[in-house]
Design a protein around this motif. Structure first.
Motif, short mmCIF file in Angstrom:
data_model
loop_
_atom_site.label_atom_id
_atom_site.label_comp_id
_atom_site.label_asym_id
_atom_site.label_seq_id
_atom_site.Cartn_x
_atom_site.Cartn_y
_atom_site.Cartn_z
N ALA A 120 8.70 1.01 -4.59
CA ALA A 120 9.45 2.18 -5.05
C ALA A 120 10.83 2.22 -4.42
O ALA A 120 11.75 2.85 -4.95
N ALA A 121 10.98 1.55 -3.29
CA ALA A 121 12.28 1.49 -2.63
C ALA A 121 13.33 0.85 -3.54
O ALA A 121 14.50 1.24 -3.52
N PHE A 122 12.91 -0.15 -4.33
CA PHE A 122 13.86 -0.80 -5.24
C PHE A 122 14.40 0.20 -6.25
O PHE A 122 15.59 0.19 -6.58
N ALA B 53 5.45 15.72 -3.39
CA ALA B 53 4.92 15.57 -4.75
C ALA B 53 3.43 15.28 -4.65
O ALA B 53 3.03 14.16 -4.30
N ILE B 54 2.62 16.27 -4.96
CA ILE B 54 1.17 16.13 -4.84
C ILE B 54 0.49 17.26 -5.61
O ILE B 54 1.04 18.35 -5.75
N GLY B 55 -0.70 16.98 -6.15
CA GLY B 55 -1.49 18.04 -6.77
C GLY B 55 -1.66 17.92 -8.27
O GLY B 55 -2.59 18.46 -8.85
N THR B 56 -0.75 17.20 -8.94
CA THR B 56 -0.85 17.00 -10.39
C THR B 56 -1.03 15.51 -10.67
O THR B 56 -1.06 14.70 -9.75
N SER B 57 -1.10 15.15 -11.95
CA SER B 57 -1.14 13.73 -12.32
C SER B 57 -0.04 13.38 -13.30
O SER B 57 0.43 12.24 -13.31
N SER B 58 0.39 14.34 -14.12
CA SER B 58 1.38 14.05 -15.15
C SER B 58 2.74 13.67 -14.58
O SER B 58 3.49 12.92 -15.21
N ASN B 59 3.09 14.16 -13.40
CA ASN B 59 4.40 13.86 -12.82
C ASN B 59 4.31 13.34 -11.38
O ASN B 59 5.29 13.37 -10.64
N VAL B 60 3.15 12.87 -10.99
CA VAL B 60 2.97 12.19 -9.70
C VAL B 60 2.51 10.77 -10.03
O VAL B 60 1.37 10.55 -10.46
N THR B 61 3.39 9.81 -9.86
CA THR B 61 3.16 8.44 -10.33
C THR B 61 1.86 7.84 -9.81
O THR B 61 1.12 7.19 -10.54
N GLY C 52 0.82 -1.19 0.00
CA GLY C 52 0.00 0.00 0.00
C GLY C 52 0.86 1.25 0.00
O GLY C 52 2.10 1.18 -0.02
N LEU C 53 0.22 2.39 0.02
CA LEU C 53 0.94 3.65 -0.01
C LEU C 53 1.62 3.95 1.32
O LEU C 53 1.04 3.73 2.39
N VAL C 54 2.84 4.44 1.24
CA VAL C 54 3.59 4.93 2.40
C VAL C 54 4.27 6.22 2.00
O VAL C 54 4.36 6.57 0.82
N VAL C 55 4.78 6.95 2.98
CA VAL C 55 5.50 8.19 2.72
C VAL C 55 7.00 7.89 2.67
O VAL C 55 7.56 7.35 3.62
N TYR C 56 7.63 8.25 1.57
CA TYR C 56 9.09 8.19 1.45
C TYR C 56 9.63 9.57 1.80
O TYR C 56 9.12 10.59 1.32
N TYR C 57 10.66 9.62 2.61
CA TYR C 57 11.23 10.92 2.96
C TYR C 57 12.75 10.89 2.90
O TYR C 57 13.40 9.90 3.23
N ASN C 58 13.29 12.01 2.44
CA ASN C 58 14.74 12.19 2.34
C ASN C 58 15.25 12.61 3.72
O ASN C 58 14.98 13.71 4.19
N LYS C 59 15.98 11.73 4.36
CA LYS C 59 16.44 11.98 5.73
C LYS C 59 17.35 13.20 5.82
O LYS C 59 17.32 13.94 6.81
N GLN D 246 18.34 1.41 -6.52
CA GLN D 246 19.05 1.14 -7.76
C GLN D 246 19.53 2.42 -8.43
O GLN D 246 20.64 2.47 -8.97
N SER D 247 18.70 3.46 -8.43
CA SER D 247 19.01 4.67 -9.19
C SER D 247 19.63 5.80 -8.38
O SER D 247 20.21 6.71 -8.96
#
Length: 444
Positions: A292-294, A209-217, A162-169, A298-299
């Motif tokens: 998304a963690a993968f 990242a929120i509010g649009t659809s074109s660049n919010v997966t 399910g959905l979780v929040v990813y955050y840059n520490k 990787q990238s």
């Protein structure tokens, strides 16, 4: 005549040995009989299994184990590519009802697909697992998601996600923050605080990242989560009619799109995708499933990231999280549905799920999150899956049926509001009409 003590000892030992041999023979006979009974009960079959995320190196050891227990059953596994998977699978299942076109016997379905697919599926037999056992074995969202409007269960999950929040520490640490707030208002306040702009108002670092659809997966999933948080029921019991043209839905859509509009925007459609912005260290937080963690590992291996539960509305007494995951299903035209379901049930058991997880962890950071409630503590103790473990029991979703069409339509609706300036009420009414026209056909 009195026997010599040595002879007595010899006879005693011989008698004991004979007794042991008889007992072993009986045991072997019983095992063979049970094995034959299992084989007789399941019959023989060659079952084609379409997997999705796991290569043969992960699945084959479990397949070999099952086949060794059921000599009459052969499982032919192949990993499918995700591109066009849904359309290929649905077309095969459709064609198999009116022609000799082969379709897989066992395959993966998304938790939102059942209203569209159930008419081509073979329901879980009660002899394999009763509805009550299913409900106590898996999380509530699986019961809701995989039960069709006819009351039958049509898929069994080998994972939960399910959905979780990813955050840059690193970004959060610079702001003196160590963890993501658990309430929505504080979460948005932090996102605003972590957003930086040029003097001309161009976003150089986004807080969320929120509010649009074109660049919010996962835009539609995030929007759906916000609607469920507001207690909005999106689809009726027939699974053919969605209700979008209401004041309450309009309010949620306005809230979602507001994050990408105006001077206070924390995100906009001119930015790169949420994943690419996160890779570049220009996005503090994003919302996505565990896999998304993968991509990040990787990238963007230098990014130090954490994963947290979705924030909640303070007014809600019971938390609501959003589920998006897969389950195994059986074709209605399967030559031996009993054997197919028996195999799926075998994969779903504790020992097999642990083995699958272990096999997958040899080729990536972690395996698919366990679907079994009894393994919840294992998720909570995993570095990457603790947020999933903490959320799983209160996850919800909604029965889209034709998921690809519904998501495409809602994505277009969001874009028309944010980028084209269309009125939300008009956009929602148009989307509702388009979706209901489609679902009247696919979900009937």
């Amino acid at each position: 005549m009195t026997l010599d003590p040595k002879k007595k000892k010899f006879i005693l030992i011989g008698s004991i040995a004979l007794g042991i041999m008889i007992v072993l023979a009986v045991i072997l006979l019983l095992v063979k009989t049970n094995s034959n009974n299992d084989e007789d009960e399941l019959g023989t079959a060659e079952l084609v299994y379409w997997g999705l995320w796991e290569p043969s190196s992960v699945m084959q050891p479990l397949i070999d184990e099952y086949e060794s227990m059921h000599s009459g059953i052969t499982i032919l596994y192949s990993q499918q590519t995700y591109t066009n998977y849904e359309s290929r699978l649905y077309t095969r299942l459709q064609q198999s009802t009116t022609s000799s076109e082969p379709a897989p016997d066992i395959f993966r379905v998304h938790n939102t697909w059942i209203p569209k697919y159930y008419k081509y599926l073979y329901a879980l037999p009660a002899s394999t697992m009763s509805a009550s056992t299913y409900a106590s074995t898996f999380y509530p969202t699986a019961v809701s998601d995989f039960t069709a409007k006819d009351g039958n269960i049509y898929a069994m999950p080998l994972e939960i996600d399910g959905l979780v929040v990813y955050y840059n520490k690193q970004i959060l640490a610079k702001a003196g923050v160590t963890e993501v707030p658990s309430d929505w208002d504080s979460f948005i306040e932090l996102a605003q605080k972590l957003t930086t702009k040029t003097s001309a108002g161009k976003i150089t670092q986004s807080g969320l990242a929120i509010g649009t659809s074109s660049n919010v997966t996962h835009a539609v999933d995030i929007l759906s989560f916000l609607m469920l948080q507001q207690g909005i029921s999106l689809v009726d019991d027939s699974k053919t009619t969605v209700t979008l043209n209401t004041t309450k839905v309009e309010s949620v859509v306005d809230t979602y799109t507001s994050f990408a509009l105006g001077e206070d925007a924390i995100w906009d459609s001119s930015l790169g995708s949420d994943l690419n912005m996160f890779y570049q260290g220009k996005l503090a937080m994003m919302i996505a499933p565990s896999w998304a963690a993968f991509d990040i590992l990787q990238s963007a291996s230098t990014i130090e990231f954490g994963m947290a539960k979705l924030p909640q509305l303070a007014a809600n007494e019971t938390p609501i999280y959003y589920s998006t995951y897969w389950g195994e299903a059986v074709s209605k035209n399967c030559s031996n549905p009993k054997a197919a379901w028996d195999f799926i049930n075998f994969l779903a058991k504790k020992e097999q799920q642990q083995q699958l997880f272990s096999n997958a962890a040899k080729i990536r950071a972690f395996g698919e999150p366990y679907s079994l409630v009894e393994l919840n503590s294992d998720l909570k103790s995993n570095t990457y899956l603790s947020a999933i473990g903490e959320s799983a029991s209160q996850m919800e979703s909604w029965a889209m049926g034709d998921e690809s069409f519904v998501k495409a339509t809602l994505n277009e609706m969001i874009t028309s509001i944010v980028e084209d300036g269309k009125d939300a009420k008009v956009a929602l009414k148009e989307a509702e009409t388009e979706i209901n026209t489609q679902l009247a056909e696919t979900n009937k």
